[in-house]
Design a protein around this motif. Structure first.
Motif, short mmCIF file in Angstrom:
data_model
loop_
_atom_site.label_atom_id
_atom_site.label_comp_id
_atom_site.label_asym_id
_atom_site.label_seq_id
_atom_site.Cartn_x
_atom_site.Cartn_y
_atom_site.Cartn_z
N VAL A 88 0.83 -1.21 0.00
CA VAL A 88 0.00 0.00 0.00
C VAL A 88 0.86 1.26 0.00
O VAL A 88 0.70 2.13 -0.86
CB VAL A 88 -0.96 -0.01 1.20
N GLU A 89 1.77 1.38 0.97
CA GLU A 89 2.55 2.61 1.12
C GLU A 89 3.35 3.00 -0.12
O GLU A 89 3.37 4.17 -0.51
CB GLU A 89 3.46 2.51 2.34
N PRO A 90 4.03 2.04 -0.78
CA PRO A 90 4.79 2.44 -1.98
C PRO A 90 3.92 3.00 -3.11
O PRO A 90 4.42 3.72 -3.96
CB PRO A 90 5.47 1.12 -2.41
N PHE A 91 2.63 2.66 -3.10
CA PHE A 91 1.74 3.18 -4.15
C PHE A 91 1.42 4.65 -3.92
O PHE A 91 0.95 5.33 -4.84
CB PHE A 91 0.45 2.37 -4.21
N THR A 333 -3.50 13.71 -3.20
CA THR A 333 -2.78 14.17 -2.02
C THR A 333 -2.63 13.04 -1.01
O THR A 333 -3.31 12.01 -1.09
CB THR A 333 -3.51 15.34 -1.35
N ASP A 334 -1.75 13.26 -0.05
CA ASP A 334 -1.57 12.27 1.02
C ASP A 334 -2.88 12.05 1.78
O ASP A 334 -3.21 10.92 2.16
CB ASP A 334 -0.49 12.73 2.00
N ALA A 335 -3.62 13.13 2.02
CA ALA A 335 -4.88 13.00 2.74
C ALA A 335 -5.88 12.16 1.94
O ALA A 335 -6.52 11.25 2.50
CB ALA A 335 -5.48 14.38 3.02
N GLU A 336 -6.01 12.43 0.65
CA GLU A 336 -6.92 11.64 -0.19
C GLU A 336 -6.49 10.17 -0.21
O GLU A 336 -7.34 9.27 -0.13
CB GLU A 336 -6.93 12.21 -1.61
N PHE A 337 -5.21 9.94 -0.30
CA PHE A 337 -4.69 8.57 -0.32
C PHE A 337 -5.06 7.83 0.96
O PHE A 337 -5.62 6.72 0.92
CB PHE A 337 -3.17 8.61 -0.50
N GLU A 338 -4.77 8.41 2.09
CA GLU A 338 -4.99 7.72 3.36
C GLU A 338 -6.48 7.54 3.66
O GLU A 338 -6.89 6.50 4.19
CB GLU A 338 -4.28 8.49 4.48
N ILE A 339 -7.29 8.51 3.31
CA ILE A 339 -8.73 8.40 3.53
C ILE A 339 -9.32 7.28 2.67
O ILE A 339 -10.14 6.48 3.14
CB ILE A 339 -9.42 9.75 3.24
N LEU A 340 -8.90 7.19 1.41
CA LEU A 340 -9.43 6.14 0.53
C LEU A 340 -8.96 4.76 0.97
O LEU A 340 -9.71 3.78 0.85
CB LEU A 340 -9.01 6.42 -0.91
N VAL A 341 -7.73 4.63 1.46
CA VAL A 341 -7.28 3.34 1.99
C VAL A 341 -8.14 2.95 3.19
O VAL A 341 -8.60 1.81 3.30
CB VAL A 341 -5.79 3.40 2.37
#
Length: 395
Positions: A88-91, A333-341
């Motif tokens: 997940v994180e590398p994506f 963004t980082d926020a969008e990424f983490e929220i969607l995960v």
């Protein structure tokens, strides 16, 4: 009385819908949950389309390049890795890249005449992401299938290690050297932004096609492929008649109700209604088979929650903010990424165990468990062009 799954069916499949980076990130969150519950290890097939193909190809790439040796099985690799850290994180760095703007701008003057150039630029971006892998590099198990739409014959086209083609055009005699980036580009070249991708193949390269003679050969010589979501945005076509268990992760955009406006919007609305009907028919086929006991399975999507009291984001937040996140290939963004995960994780939990039968689970990114903060972070996420997001990703 439900007779249970058809005994002639075999295997477990995961289907990943389209929806750009939004879908890819959401699906990675869902796969993170499947990994935590031990279900990802047991999959026999992963069928994907468009944004789902991005997530599936990324998973395949992480496995192929991260194995201890070529003999390490997918299940064994899954059992030993930290999925969040290693998949997940590398994506995050991939999703932060804008893959669509430069190809669009560079080809703007002539794209309407030669649309294939823009798709090839997208393919070149994907080649960097997927380490130059080819279809022959994919594992034999689980079977990764990347779906596109054959615009020439109007059916679902499959890219996989085992075969490449469709039942109308036939299947290519030799396809192993086709790049994984080509498969994902064909699967995700969503119209009208990206025109169709034309494979450099000829009629004599095919076997088992239904259309014989000079007319059929002429069609195969000019084969064009488009986004797989044009035909089946749930990616169920390759597995719906074969697998004993089918899981569907759906990150497609919900159908928006809208009043008629000017002529261009009405033209786009016609296409939207037709597309919505196609997706609705796919869902009916899936849920009809599930209720009839033809197969077992589960379904979860980005826009809805089955249980308003379940862990994760509320129904209101899903409808007001998360469902409106753009389906695009610009930088997230980082926020969008983490929220969607987070949302993929809990949506999968809901779909597999409605009512919390598997118990509450920790947030992948607990910093975004507060809904007020999520609403603020996503207030501009529906905009496809937003200068502040561009500057944030650049920094």
């Amino acid at each position: 009385m439900n007779p249970g799954p058809d005994p002639l069916r075999a295997g477990r499949a995961l289907c990943l819908s389209g929806g750009g980076f939004r879908a890819a990130i959401f699906h990675l969150g869902a796969m993170h949950r499947l990994h935590a519950s031990g279900r990802l290890h047991r999959l026999d097939a992963i069928s994907a389309v468009s944004g789902g193909s991005l997530a599936a190809a990324w998973l395949a790439t992480r496995y192929v390049t991260g194995r201890r040796d070529p003999r390490e099985r997918f299940a064994d690799w899954c059992a030993r890795i930290d999925f969040l850290a290693e998949v997940v994180e590398p994506f995050r760095a991939v999703a932060a890249r804008d893959l669509r703007t430069l190809p669009v701008l560079l080809t703007l003057p002539w794209n309407w005449l030669w649309p294939s150039t823009r798709v090839r630029l997208l393919e070149a971006n994907y080649a960097q992401v997927f380490d130059g892998l080819e279809l022959r590099d994919l594992p034999a198990h689980p079977r990764f299938v990347f779906c596109a739409t054959d615009l020439t014959f109007g059916v679902n086209w499959e890219f996989s290690r085992r075969r490449c083609g469709d039942f109308q055009a036939g299947y290519l005699r030799r396809h192993g050297k086709i790049a994984l980036a080509t498969a994902v580009a064909a699967s995700s070249c969503f119209p009208p932004l990206f025109g169709p991708l034309r494979l450099p193949v000829h009629a004599e390269d095919f076997l088992q096609g239904r259309h014989c003679g000079a007319s059929g050969d002429h069609l195969r010589d000019r084969l064009e492929l488009s986004d797989g979501g044009v035909y089946d945005n749930l990616a169920t076509e390759p597995v719906i008649k074969r697998c004993r268990e089918i899981l569907v992760s759906d990150a497609g955009a919900p159908f928006a109700f809208a009043a008629g406006e000017h002529a261009l919007r009405r033209l786009l609305r016609y296409a939207s209604v037709i597309g919505n009907q196609a997706v609705a028919l796919r869902k009916r086929l899936f849920f009809g088979g599930l209720r009839a006991g033809e197969f077992e399975g589960g379904y979860w999507n980005l826009a809805d929650r089955r249980d308003a009291g379940a862990a994760g984001y509320s129904l209101g937040l899903c409808a007001e903010r998360i469902a409106r996140i753009r389906t695009d290939l610009d930088g997230f963004t980082d926020a969008e990424f983490e929220i969607l995960v987070n949302h993929g994780w809990f949506s999968c939990l809901d779909g597999l165990a409605p009512g919390g039968a598997e118990g509450n689970a920790p947030w992948p990114y607990p910093a975004w468990s507060g809904e007020d903060a999520v609403r603020r972070a996503l207030r501009h996420s529906h905009r496809r062009l937003w200068h502040r997001r561009w500057w944030q990703n650049r920094g």
